[in-house]
Design an enzyme around this catalytic site. Structure first.
Site, PDB file in Angstrom:
ATOM      1  CG  ASP A  16      -1.697   1.155   1.452  1.00 36.14           C
ATOM      2  OD1 ASP A  16      -2.256   1.616   0.448  1.00 36.14           O
ATOM      3  OD2 ASP A  16      -1.788   1.645   2.586  1.00 36.14           O
ATOM      4  CG  ASP A  41      -3.899  -1.470   2.834  1.00 39.69           C
ATOM      5  OD1 ASP A  41      -4.112  -1.201   1.646  1.00 39.69           O
ATOM      6  OD2 ASP A  41      -3.448  -0.653   3.649  1.00 39.69           O
TER       7      ASP A  41
END
EC number: 7.6.2.1
Lengths: 299, 1441
Positions: free
Chosen positions: B431, B1031
Site C-alpha cells: 500500500d 488493505d
C-alpha cells in the site's frame, strides 16, 4: 522493549567453522596418522593369535542357525531363569508352544531352551597311539553376571534341585531334565554354563559359542602341543533340516577378542584414504584455496 | 477460537429450527433482504421482561443466548475426549494410532504393546498440555469478562443495579455512563446528550479510535427525562444475529402499532466504549455469542507455509519408501521360510504344530515391518517443527531492531507457523499511504480560483522541522508509553475488551483520564495521535504571506457588506472565503477540547437546553460578543433570523446571567492566563475585544486568542476519520477559519473578521470509493441559502463542474473556464510533486431546487429495498453543476528508510508492486521518490476499462518492447506501465517481466484480486503490506500479510500475520529473519529426514541376517527413546539458533536472499541426496560392526549396542557438520545428549535383569565400556560414515562456494576489509550482470533476451464510475481500441522516454470474468513463452544497481 541480550539478539559468541580445503587439511592428516598405526596394531594383534598358546578356548560353531529369529528370541522367560518360583510353575506366555507339556510347566520354557545344543565334544591328544584326554574346563565360559545374577535356580529348602524343580517337566527335545545337566551343584539347573551360553542368543546366523576352556599348565609348554589330536563327538543335534553346519574352533583370544583381521585392515585402509584425501585437498587448497579468502568470485 | 462460535451459531440455528422456523444463515446476510413482518420468523423479537410482556418474554427469550461467553474449546469434563478427538484429526497422529493398534494384533506384534504407545502418548500429552494451557487462559479471560459489572434495570427493585455481564439477557435495560464498556449489542433508547447522540469508541472492534456517533431511536430523543423501563411498552423486531458490523435493520413497534425504523445508527455494539456522553440507556437485542462483535470474531487464521507443504510431499515419499522396505521384508521372509522343508528349531510352529504358509507369513511380516520401521515417518518431526517455529517467532519478537521508539511498539507475530515463508517472498504488494509514507498529512499547497499559493514558508518550516520533530516526539513518548502499549494488541475481541478495561482502569489511576494525555495530543505523538492525527508537523501550518494579505482585506471589509452586493467584492475574495469554509466544514471531524477531553463543543439551540459547561457558555458568549462588536447590526439580525427569536432572547439572557456569575470570571481568567501577547491578532479585532473585556471580564481573550492557536481554548482536538481531513481543517485553522464545533445539525466556524458562523447542517453525503468525493449541504447563516460544499478527487470533480454557474453571466463563465484550466494545471503539478490532491467545489442551490432534491432524497432514505443505491443516486444528483473553488495539495512524507529498503528488497530479487488508491501522477511520483522507479526506467501506461482491450494493449506494448530493445540494445531499462482492469490477466503477464508495477486508483477489492492473480497464476510467494482497513482483504489473500501499526487503526494489523511499526523493518524481517527462518527450518527438516532414515535402516539391514523376521538388535526402549530423547533436542536447537550468515552481512548483501527465495537449500535433489547419504551412513554403521563381529560369539543385543552407539555419534556429529555456527548452547546440548545416552544405557544395563523381556540388556553396556574393540568400532564407524558428507562439504566450500559461503567468509574479516569486500561484491555483481546481458542479447537478438531486461510499471486504472465488476467488451470497443493503439504507438515512436498507451472506453457489462477472447488468449500464450526467459534471467534483473 525487547531485552538487549546476546541470546535474544542472536549474537551469542559462536564458533563458525568454514569447511574448506585449507581449514580441514590438518584433520585429514591427523586422522590418517592416527588410524594407520591403530590399524597396524590391531592387525598385528589379530594375526598373533595362535591356537596353542596361553589359554585355549574351545568353541562350537553353527551356521545357518537363525538364533536371532524374532519369535525365537522372545521365546524365553527370564524371570523363570532368574529363579522366580511363580514363573517356574507358571511360565510366561511368550514361551508358547514350549510353555507346558502334558499340563506341566516346562522348565526352562521356550524355544531357545528347547533347541539347546547338546552334542558333546571331547578332545584327545594322540601320542603314539595312546589317547590322552585333554582336560576341558566347563566353568568360566559364561558371563560372570549371567552366571551369578541373571540366572538362578529356584529357591527353596535345601539344595536338592530335583525337589526344587518339582512339578515341572523337561523341555520336549531334551533327553533329561534341567536339574540333571551336570553333576556339580554349582553348574546344574539354570546355572549350568552350557545352558547359559546357549541362552545368550547369537546375533548372526553363523555364530560360535564357547564350549570349553583348555588351561595352560605351565609356562614352558604351549597349551596344546603340536601333534595329533582327535575330536570325539557325540552326535545328538541334527542340523540337516535347516542346512546347517557344525564346527569346532580352538582359539586363544587377545585383548580384542578372537582372530579377525577386518578391523585392522579397515583402520589401515581408512587411515590411508584420509591421508590420500589430505594430499588431494592440499593440492586443491594450493590451486583454489585463495579464492575463498576474498569475495570476488562471481556467482 | 472459531469453533465455539460456529458451535454457538449451530446451536442457535438448531434452536430455531426446533421451533419450526426456517434456518437462516446469518453469515450470508448480504443476500438477505429485509422484509416486513410477513417473514418475521426470520427475525428476532425483543421485548422487555416487564409488565404485560412477561409471558411472551418467557416464551421468546429462552431462544436467545444470554450474555455469557465461552470462548474455550473444552470444559473439565470433555477436555480429554474432545482434545483427543481434535488431535486425531491430524493424519500423522492417526497413523501412529494405527501403528499402536496394529501392535495389538498378536500375529504381527513387533514390539511390546505398551512401548509402541509411548511416542504417541508423549506427543499427545505435549499437545494436550499446550492446548489445555491455552484454553485455560481463555477461560480465565472469559471469566473475567463475564464477571464485569454493568447496571441493569431490575424489575424488583425498580432501579438499575449492578449485575455481571453474564447475567445480562436480551430485553434487559442497561444504563451506561461515560467510559464504560458496552456489554451487549443494544438499541440506544436514551442519551443524556440533548441531541440524543451518544459517542462510542470502536477501538476494540476495528481499532479506530475516532469517535463514532450513535443516535437514540427516533421518537425517544425528544424525551427530556430518562426513559423509564417500566413504561417501555414497545416491541423491537430486528434481524437475526449476523456478523455485519455496518448494518442493522429492524423497527420498534409501539403499543399503538406505530413503527419506527432502526438502523446501525441506533445500535451500540458490544465491546465498544461510551465516550463523551454522561449516560445512556439501551435495551439489549443481541447478547453473548450472538453479538456482532463475537460473530465477527473469526479467531486466528491458519496458514500453511510453502515449506510445510513441501515437507508433506516428502513425507509421502518416506511413506513410499517405508512400503517398499516393508514389502522387501515381507517377500524376503516368505522366501526365507519356503527354503525350509521341515520346521527348524528356531522357527516356532503355531498351536497346531504346523507353520503358517510362507505367503501368509510374508503378509503378516509386512505389518510387523511397518511397526518396526515406523520411525521412518517422523512423528517427532511435526512436534519439532512446531517447537522450532515457536522458538523462531520468539527470537523475531525479541529483535531489538524492530523496536520503534516513537510508538513504543515492536513486531507482533500473529501467525505462528509461517515464519519461514518470509524467506521465500517473490512479490511484495505494498500500500502507499501509511505504508511507504508516514501518513502524516501536511498541507503544502493550494490553489484558489486559479491562483496558486505555494506556502513557501510552510515548506521551510517542514525542512527545519526534521530535527525538532524527533526531539519533541521523544519527550511526548514518555507520557504515552504506558498508554500506548495497551492498545497495541487487539487479538480477538475478548482480549480487546479486556484491554480496554485495563486501559480504562489505568486512565482512572492516572487521575483525570485525559488531562495527562490529551493536552499533549494536540502537539505531538503520532500513535496516540491516531486519535486526532495531530502531530505538530501536521497541525502547524504557516500561512502563505500572499494569501494572508488577501485575508486581511476580507477582515477589513465587512463580509456582510459584500453579501449585500456580491459584485462589489472581488470574486476572488468570495472564492477564498468559500474555499476555507469548505475546508473547515466539508468533513466529518469531531471537535473536542483537550482539557475536557472528548467533550464536544456545542452550540445548540439554547431554547431547550440547560447550560452544560463552562465551555459552552464561553463559546456562546464569545460568539455573541464578537459578532455584535465586529459586524454591523444588520448581520446579527439576519443571522438571528435563522434561529428562532426566542433563542436569541434566551441567549441574551444567559449572557447576562453569565456576567453575574463570579465563578465564571475566575474560570475565564484561568483560561486567559496563557494568552500570548505577541499573537498576530488583528489590531482592530483586539480593540473590539478589549471592549468586551470590560463587559465580560477577560473571557473573550480566549476567544480572540483561540484563533492564534496557542491558548488552551484554541487547543481544539480534531478527530478525523482520515488524516487528510485533519490536515485540511488544520490548514483552515491556520488561516483563522477555525472549526469550532460540530453537532449533527450544525457546524460552527470561527472566521476572523467575520466572526463565528453557525451553519445549519442539512446533510452529509459521506465519502465512498465509487463517487470518490464527499459533500456537505449546509444552510449559509448569512445568505440563508442552501450551499453544497464538495471535495473529491479531481478526476471525478472536473466532470461535475457546471459551466452555467449560478452567477450565470458570460463573464463568469469565461472566468470559470480559466479557473478550471489553471487549477487543472496546478493539480497536475501537485501530482507530479507527489502531493495528494483534492478539488474543492461548491454549489449554491435555491430553495426550490433544494426542496425538490430533498423530496427525492427522503424517498431514498426511507426506502427499504436497495436503499444504498438510491442514496448513491441521490448524491450523484446533487453533486452536479459545481463551481470550482480550488484545489489542495497535501504532502505525505515518506517514512524513514523507505528508498533504501525498497532498493535492498529489489536487489534481493523481490518484485515490488505498489497498489494505491491515489491518482497515477501521485503514485508514480511517490514511486520515484522511494526508488521503486529509477529515472532511466521506461514507463508504460495501460489504462482501460475492458479486458479485451487490455490484452490488445498488452500485446502492443510487448511488441513495442521487443522492437525497442532489439533496435537499441542498450541497457536502459524500460518500464511497462501497464494499467488494466485487474480482472484481466494482463497484469500477471507483465508481472513476470516488470521489475516494478504501480497500480493506481485501486479499490480494496481490486487489490486483493491482483494479489490473488499473481499468487495463483504465477504460483509466486506473495507478501502484502498495508496499514489501513482498505488493505485488509489484500493482506488476507497474500501468502504472508504484514500490517503496519499506523495511524489508521488496527484493522490491518488484526488481519495480518506480522505487524511491524515501520516499513523499513520489512528489510530485516525478510532479508535476515526470513532467510534465517527458512534455512534453519529447511536444514532441520532435511536433517530429520536423514536422521530417521539413517537410524531405521540399521534395523532394515539387520533383517537380511535374521530371516526378515522383524527382530530388532536394539532394546525397544532404547530404540524408542533414541528419537524421543537422545537425538531430539540438538536438531531443535539447531533449528532455532543456527546462523549461516550474520545479520549484518545479510542486511548489506540483499542478493543472499535469493538463496532462500529460490529454495536453494531444499531442492528436490537435496532431499534425495540426503536420503542417499542416510542410506550410506546406515550401511556403514551396520556393516562395520557386522564384519568386526562376524563369526564371533556375540549375542544380539551386544551386537546392537555398538551399532546404536555409533549411530548416536554419527547422527550428532552429522549435525555438527551441518551447523553453521556452534554456540555454547549447541555444545551443551550435544554433549548432554551423548552423556544422557551413556548414563541411561549404563543405568539400564545395571538394573534390567528380567523386567524387559526379551532383551534384558543386563550388563551389556558395562562390558562394552571395558572393551577396547567397542571404542575402535565406534570410532571407525563414525569416521567412515561421516567422511563423504564432510568431504562433500569441504569440496563444496572450496571449489563451488555458494554465495552464503562466501558471505560467511566476510564475517571473519576485520571491519575495514569487510567493507571493502562488500563493495567489491556489489561491483562484481554489476560487472557480472552486464556480461550476461551481452550474452543474452547477442544470442537471441530477438525479443526474449530483451524482454527480460524490460521492467515495467503497471498502473491499474479501473473504471472510475463503475465498480470493478463492470468490465466492458464488444465489437465496437475493439475497433476503438485498435485505432487508439495505433495512434498512440505512432506518437510514442517519437517520444522516447515515456510511452503512454491510453485508452478510454465506453462501459459495458461483462459478466464472465475469464472470457474467451481470442486476442487475450494469444497474448497469454506469447507472454508465457517469454515468461520463461524472464524467469531464467530473473536473477539478473534484480541485481542492477
Amino acid at each position: 522493549k525487547p531485552d538487549n541480550t546476546a541470546f535474544k539478539q542472536q549474537r551469542l559468541p559462536a564458533w563458525q567453522p568454514i569447511l574448506t580445503a585449507g581449514t580441514v587439511l590438518p584433520a585429514f592428516f591427523v586422522i590418517g596418522l592416527i588410524f594407520i598405526p591403530i590399524g597396524i596394531g590391531i592387525f598385528v594383534t589379530s594375526n598373533n593369535i595362535r591356537e596353542y598358546e596361553s589359554n585355549v578356548f574351545m568353541y562350537y560353531g553353527l551356521s545357518n542357525f537363525y538364533q536371532n529369529h524374532r519369535r525365537y528370541v522372545k521365546s524365553r522367560d527370564d524371570s523363570q531363569l532368574n529363579g522366580d518360583n511363580s514363573s517356574l510353575l507358571n511360565p510366561s506366555k511368550e514361551c508358547e508352544p514350549y510353555r507346558t507339556n502334558e499340563d506341566k510347566p516346562i522348565a526352562p520354557c521356550g524355544a531357545i531352551a528347547n533347541s539347546m545344543f547338546n552334542d558333546t565334544l571331547e578332545l584327545y591328544r594322540i601320542d603314539n597311539d595312546t589317547r590322552t584326554p585333554i582336560t576341558l574346563i566347563k566353568k568360566g565360559i559364561a558371563w560372570w553376571t549371567d552366571k551369578n545374577v541373571k540366572f538362578r535356580n529356584p529357591t527353596g529348602d535345601g539344595n536338592n534341585l530335583t525337589a526344587l524343580f518339582q512339578g515341572t517337566t523337561k523341555p520336549v527335545n531334551w533327553p533329561k531334565p534341567v536339574y540333571m545337566l551336570d553333576s556339580e551343584l554349582d553348574n546344574n539347573g539354570f546355572i549350568n554354563e552350557d545352558f547359559i551360553v546357549w541362552m545368550r542368543t547369537a546375533a548372526l546366523p553363523t555364530f560360535r559359542k564357547l564350549y570349553r576352556l583348555i588351561e595352560r599348565k605351565n609356562n614352558l609348554q604351549p597349551t596344546l602341543q603340536a601333534g595329533k589330536y582327535s575330536l570325539e563327538i557325540t552326535y545328538n543335534y541334527p542340523v540337516y533340516s535347516f542346512d546347517g553346519r557344525k564346527r569346532m574352533i580352538l582359539s586363544t583370544i587377545s585383548w580384542m577378542g578372537g582372530k579377525n583381521p577386518f578391523l585392522g585392515i579397515a583402520y589401515i585402509t581408512v587411515g590411508s584414504i584420509c591421508f590420500f584425501l589430505g594430499v588431494v585437498l592440499l593440492i586443491i587448497h594450493h590451486k583454489y584455496g585463495n579464492r575463498n579468502t576474498s569475495a570476488d568470485i562471481p556467482n | 477460537m472459531a469453533d465455539p462460535i460456529r458451535w454457538a451459531r449451530y446451536r442457535w440455528q438448531r434452536l430455531i429450527s426446533t421451533e419450526g422456523r426456517e434456518v437462516s444463515s446469518s453469515s450470508n446476510s448480504s443476500s438477505k433482504r429485509y422484509q416486513s413482518s410477513k417473514t418475521a420468523s426470520k427475525h428476532r423479537i425483543v421485548i422487555p421482561c416487564l409488565g404485560h410482556f412477561k409471558e411472551e418474554y418467557e416464551k421468546v427469550s429462552k431462544l436467545y443466548m444470554n450474555n455469557k461467553i465461552r470462548t474455550t474449546k473444552y470444559t473439565l469434563l470433555n477436555f480429554i475426549p474432545r482434545n483427543l478427538f481434535e488431535q486425531f484429526h491430524r493424519v500423522a497422529n492417526l497413523y501412529f494410532l494405527f501403528l499402536v493398534v496394529l501392535n495389538w494384533v498378536p500375529l504381527v506384534e513387533a514390539f511390546q504393546k505398551e512401548i509402541t504407545m509411548l511416542p504417541l502418548v508423549v506427543v499427545l500429552t505435549i499437545i494436550a498440555v499446550k492446548d489445555g494451557l491455552e484454553d485455560y487462559s481463555k477461560y480465565k479471560l472469559d471469566k473475567q469478562i463475564n464477571n464485569l459489572l454493568t447496571k441493569v434495570y431490575s424489575r424488583k427493585e425498580k432501579k438499575y443495579i449492578d449485575e455481571c455481564w453474564k447475567n445480562v439477557s436480551v430485553g434487559d435495560f442497561i444504563r451506561l455512563s461515560r467510559n464504560e464498556i458496552i456489554p451487549a449489542d443494544m438499541v440506544l433508547l436514551y442519551s443524556s446528550d440533548l441531541d440524543g447522540i451518544c459517542y462510542i469508541e470502536t477501538a476494540s472492534l476495528d481499532g479506530e479510535t475516532n469517535l463514532k456517533q450513535r443516535q437514540v431511536v427516533r421518537g425517544y430523543s425528544e424525551q427530556v427525562s430518562e426513559i423509564d423501563p417500566e413504561k417501555f411498552s414497545s416491541r423491537i423486531e430486528c434481524e437475526s444475529p449476523n456478523n455485519d458490523l455496518s448494518r442493522f435493520r429492524g423497527f420498534v413497534e409501539h403499543s399503538n402499532k406505530d413503527r419506527v425504523g432502526l438502523s446501525k445508527e441506533n445500535l451500540l455494539l458490544r465491546g465498544c466504549t461510551v465516550r463523551n456522553t454522561e449516560a445512556v440507556v439501551g435495551i439489549v437485542v443481541y447478547a453473548g455469542h450472538e453479538t456482532k462483535a463475537m460473530l465477527n470474531n473469526s479467531g486466528p487464521h491458519y496458514k500453511r507455509s510453502k515449506l510445510e507443504r513441501k515437507v508433506n510431499s516428502d513425507i509421502l515419499w518416506c511413506v513410499l519408501l517405508l512400503i517398499l522396505m516393508c514389502l522387501t521384508g515381507a517377500v524376503g521372509h516368505g522366501i526365507w521360510l519356503s527354503r525350509y522343508s521341515e520346521i527348524p528349531f528356531f522357527n516356532i510352529p503355531g498351536p497346531d504344530g504346523k507353520l503358517i504358509p510362507p505367503a501368509l507369513a510374508g503378509f503378516n511380516m509386512f505389518w510387523t515391518m511397518i511397526i518396526l520401521l515406523q520411525v521412518l515417518i517422523p512423528i517427532s518431526l511435526y512436534v519439532s517443527i512446531e517447537i522450532v517455529k515457536l522458538g523462531q517467532i520468539y527470537l523475531i519478537q525479541n529483535d531489538i531492531d524492530f523496536y520503534h521508539e516513537k510508538t513504543d511498539s515492536t513486531i507482533q507475530c500473529r501467525s505462528l507457523n509461517i515464519a519461514e515463508d518470509l524467506g521465500q517472498i517473490q512479490y511484495i504488494f505494498s500500500d502507499k499511504t501509511g505504508t511507504l509514507t508516514e501518513n502524516k498529512m501536511v498541507f503544502r499547497r493550494c490553489s484558489i480560483a486559479g491562483q496558486e499559493y505555494c506556502h513557501e514558508e510552510n515548506a521551510k518550516r517542514l525542512e527545519s522541522y526534521q530535527e525538532m520533530d524527533s526531539e519533541d516526539e521523544d519527550s511526548a513518548d514518555a507520557q504515552y508509553a504506558s498508554l500506548n502499549h495497551m492498545s497495541k494488541r487487539r487479538g480477538h475481541n475478548c482480549r480487546a475488551v479486556n484491554e480496554s478495561l485495563k486501559k480504562k482502569s489505568l486512565d482512572q489511576l492516572s487521575g483525570s483520564y485525559p488531562v495527562a494525555g490529551r493536552e499533549n495530543s494536540a502537539s505531538d505523538v503520532p500513535h496516540a495521535g491516531h486519535v486526532a492525527f495531530s502531530s505538530r508537523i501536521e497541525t502547524d501550518v504557516v500561512p502563505d504571506t500572499q494569501l494572508l494579505e488577501k485575508f486581511s482585506q476580507i477582515s477589513s471589509h465587512s463580509y456582510q457588506q459584500s453579501e449585500d452586493a456580491v459584485s462589489k467584492l472581488s470574486l476572488e475574495t468570495t472564492y477564498i472565503i468559500d474555499f476555507f469554509l469548505a475546508l473547515a466544514i466539508c468533513n466529518t471531524v469531531v471537535v473536542s477540547v483537550p482539557n475536557q477531553p472528548r467533550q464536544k463543543m456545542r452550540h445548540s439551540s439554547l431554547g431547550r437546553m440547560p447550560i452544560k459547561s463552562l465551555e459552552e457558555i464561553r463559546q456562546m458568549f464569545q460568539r455573541l460578543s464578537v459578532r455584535r462588536l465586529s459586524s454591523s447590526p444588520l448581520p446579527s439580525i439576519k443571522e438571528s433570523s435563522s434561529e428562532s427569536p426566542n433563542s436569541f432572547v434566551s441567549k441574551l439572557s444567559i449572557f447576562k446571567m453569565k456576567l453575574a456569575s463570579p465563578a465564571l470570571d475566575g474560570a475565564a481568567q484561568r483560561a486567559a492566563e496563557p494568552h500570548n501577547p505577541d499573537s498576530p491578532e488583528n489590531p482592530q479585532l483586539s480593540e473590539e475585544l478589549d471592549m468586551v473585556n470590560v463587559a465580560a471580564g477577560s473571557e473573550h481573550h480566549s476567544a480572540g486568542s483561540s484563533v492564534k492557536g496557542s491558548s488552551p481554548l484554541s487547543k481544539l482536538c480534531y478527530e478525523a476519520e482520515s488524516p487528510d481531513e485533519a490536515a485540511l481543517v488544520h490548514a483552515a485553522r491556520a488561516y483563522k477559519c477555525v472549526l469550532q464545533s460540530r453537532t449533527p445539525d450544525q457546524v460552527t466556524v470561527d472566521f476572523t473578521g467575520l466572526g463565528s458562523l453557525t451553519f445549519q447542517l442539512l446533510h452529509i453525503l459521506p465519502f465512498d470509493s465509487v463517487r470518490k468525493r464527499m459533500s456537505v449541504v449546509v444552510r449559509h447563516p448569512v445568505s440563508n441559502k442552501v450551499v453544497v460544499y464538495t471535495k473529491g478527487a479531481d478526476s471525478v470533480m472536473m466532470d461535475l463542474l457546471g459551466t452555467a454557474s449560478e452567477v450565470g453571466t458570460k463573464n463568469s463563465e469565461m472566468e470559470q473556464k480559466k479557473i478550471k484550466e489553471r487549477t487543472q494545471k496546478h493539480l497536475d503539478d501537485y501530482a507530479r510533486r507527489g502531493l495528494r490532491t483534492l478539488c474543492i467545489a461548491k454549489k449554491v442551490m435555491s430553495n426550490e431546487e433544494y426542496t425538490e432534491w430533498l423530496n427525492h432524497h427522503f424517498l431514498a432514505e426511507t426506502s427499504i429495498d436497495n436503499r444504498e443505491e438510491l442514496l448513491l443516486e441521490s448524491a450523484i444528483r446533487l453533486e452536479t453543476k459545481l463551481t470550482l473553488l480550488g484545489a489542495t495539495g497535501i504532502e505525505d512524507r515518506l517514512q524513514d528508510g523507505v528508498p533504501d529498503t525498497i532498493q535492498a528488497l529489489r536487489k534481493a530479487g523481490i518484485k515490488i508492486w505498489m497498489l494505491t488508491g491515489d491518482k497515477r501522477e501521485t503514485a508514480v511520483n511517490i514511486a520515484y521518490a522511494c526508488k521503486l522507479l529509477e529515472p532511466d526506467d521506461k514507463i508504460f501506461t495501460l489504462k482501460s476499462q475492458s479486458r479485451d482491450v487490455c490484452a490488445l494493449v498488452m500485446n502492443k506494448i510487448l511488441e513495442g518492447i521487443q522492437k525497442n530493445t532489439s533496435a537499441k540494445k542498450t541497457k536502459s531499462q524500460k518500464l511497462g506501465n501497464v494499467s488494466a482492469s485487474p480482472t484481466t490477466q494482463a497484469p500477471a503477464f507483465s508481472a513476470e517481466k516488470c521489475r516494478a508495477v504501480v497500480c493506481c486508483q485501486a479499490t480494496p477489492l481490486q487489490k486483493s484480486v491482483l494479489v490473488r492473480l499473481v499468487r495463483n497464476k504465477l504460483k509466486a510467494m506473495t507478501l502484502a503490506i498495508g496499514d489501513g482497513a482498505n488493505d485488509v482483504s489484500m493482506i488476507q489473500v497474500a501468502d504472508t500479510g504484514v500490517g503496519i501499526l499506523g495511524q489508521e487503526g488496527m484493522q490491518a494489523v488484526m488481519a495480518s500475520d506480522f505487524a511491524i511499526s515501520q516499513f523499513r523493518h520489512l528489510r530485516k524481517l525478510l532479508l535476515v529473519h526470513g532467510h534465517w527462518c527458512y534455512t534453519r527450518l529447511t536444514n532441520m527438516v532435511l536433517y530429520f529426514f536423514y536422521k530417521n532414515v539413517a537410524y531405521v535402516n540399521l534395523l532394515f539391514w539387520y533383517q537380511f541376517f535374521c530371516g526378515f523376521s522383524g527382530t530388532s538388535m536394539t532394546d525397544y526402549w532404547i530404540l524408542i527413546l533414541f528419537n524421543l530423547l537422545f537425538t531430539s533436542v540438538p536438531p531443535i536447537v539447531y533449528g532455532v539458533l543456527d546462523k549461516d550468515v550474520s545479520a549484518e552481512i545479510l542486511m548489506q548483501i540483499p542478493q543472499l536472499y535469493v538463496m532462500s527465495q529460490k529454495s536453494v537449500a531444499y531442492l528436490p535433489s537435496t532431499f534425495w541426496i540426503t536420503l542417499l547419504d542416510a542410506f550410506y551412513q546406515s550401511l556403514v554403521c551396520f556393516f562395520v560392526p557386522y564384519f568386526t563381529y562376524y563369526g564371533s560369539d556375540i549375542d544380539i543385543f551386544s551386537f546392537g549396542n555398538p551399532i546404536n552407539t555409533a549411530a548416536l555419534f554419527i547422527i550428532l556429529l552429522h549435525l555438527l557438520i551441518e551447523c553453521k555456527s556452534v554456540t555454547w548452547i549447541h555444545a551443551v546440548v550435544i554433549v548432554g545428549s551423548i552423556l544422557f545416552y551413556f548414563v541411561f544405557t549404563l543405568a539400564f544395563g545395571a538394573t534390567c535383569k528380567t523386567h524387559n523381556p526379551p532383551s534384558n540388556p543386563y550388563w551389556i553396556m558395562e562390558r562394552h565400556m571395558t572393551d577396547p574393540v567397542f571404542y575402535l568400532v565406534c570410532l571407525l564407524t563414525t569416521c567412515v560414515a561421516l567422511l563423504p558428507r564432510y568431504l562433500l562439504r569441504v569440496l563444496q566450500g572450496t571449489l563451488f562456494p555458494s554465495p552464503v559461503m562466501r558471505a560467511k567468509h566476510l564475517d571473519k574479516l576485520i571491519p575495514e576489509e569487510q567493507r571493502e569486500a562488500i563493495k567489491r561484491w556489489k561491483d562484481d555483481c554489476v560487472v557480472n550482470c552486464r556480461m550476461e546481458f551481452q550474452v543474452t542479447s547477442g544470442s537471441s537478438s530477438s525479443a526474449t533476451g530483451a524482454v527480460s531486461e524490460e521492467e515495467s510499471i503497471a498502473s491499474v486504472l479501473p473504471t472510475s464510475k463503475t465498480p470493478l465488476q463492470f468490465c466492458s467488451r464488444g465489437g465496437l470497443v475493439e475497433e476503438v481500441s485498435l485505432s487508439d493503439i495505433q495512434d498512440e504507438s505512432g506518437n510514442t515512436n517519437s517520444l522516447s522516454s515515456e510511452r503512454t498507451v491510453f485508452l478510454n472506453l465506453s462501459k459495458e457489462t461483462n459478466s464472465d470474468s475469464y472470457g474467451s477472447s481470442n486476442c487475450c488468449a494469444k497474448v497469454s500464450q506469447r507472454t508465457s513463452e517469454e515468461g520463461k526467459s524472464a524467469i531464467s534471467l530473473a536473477g539478473l534483473n534484480t541485481e542492477q544497481v
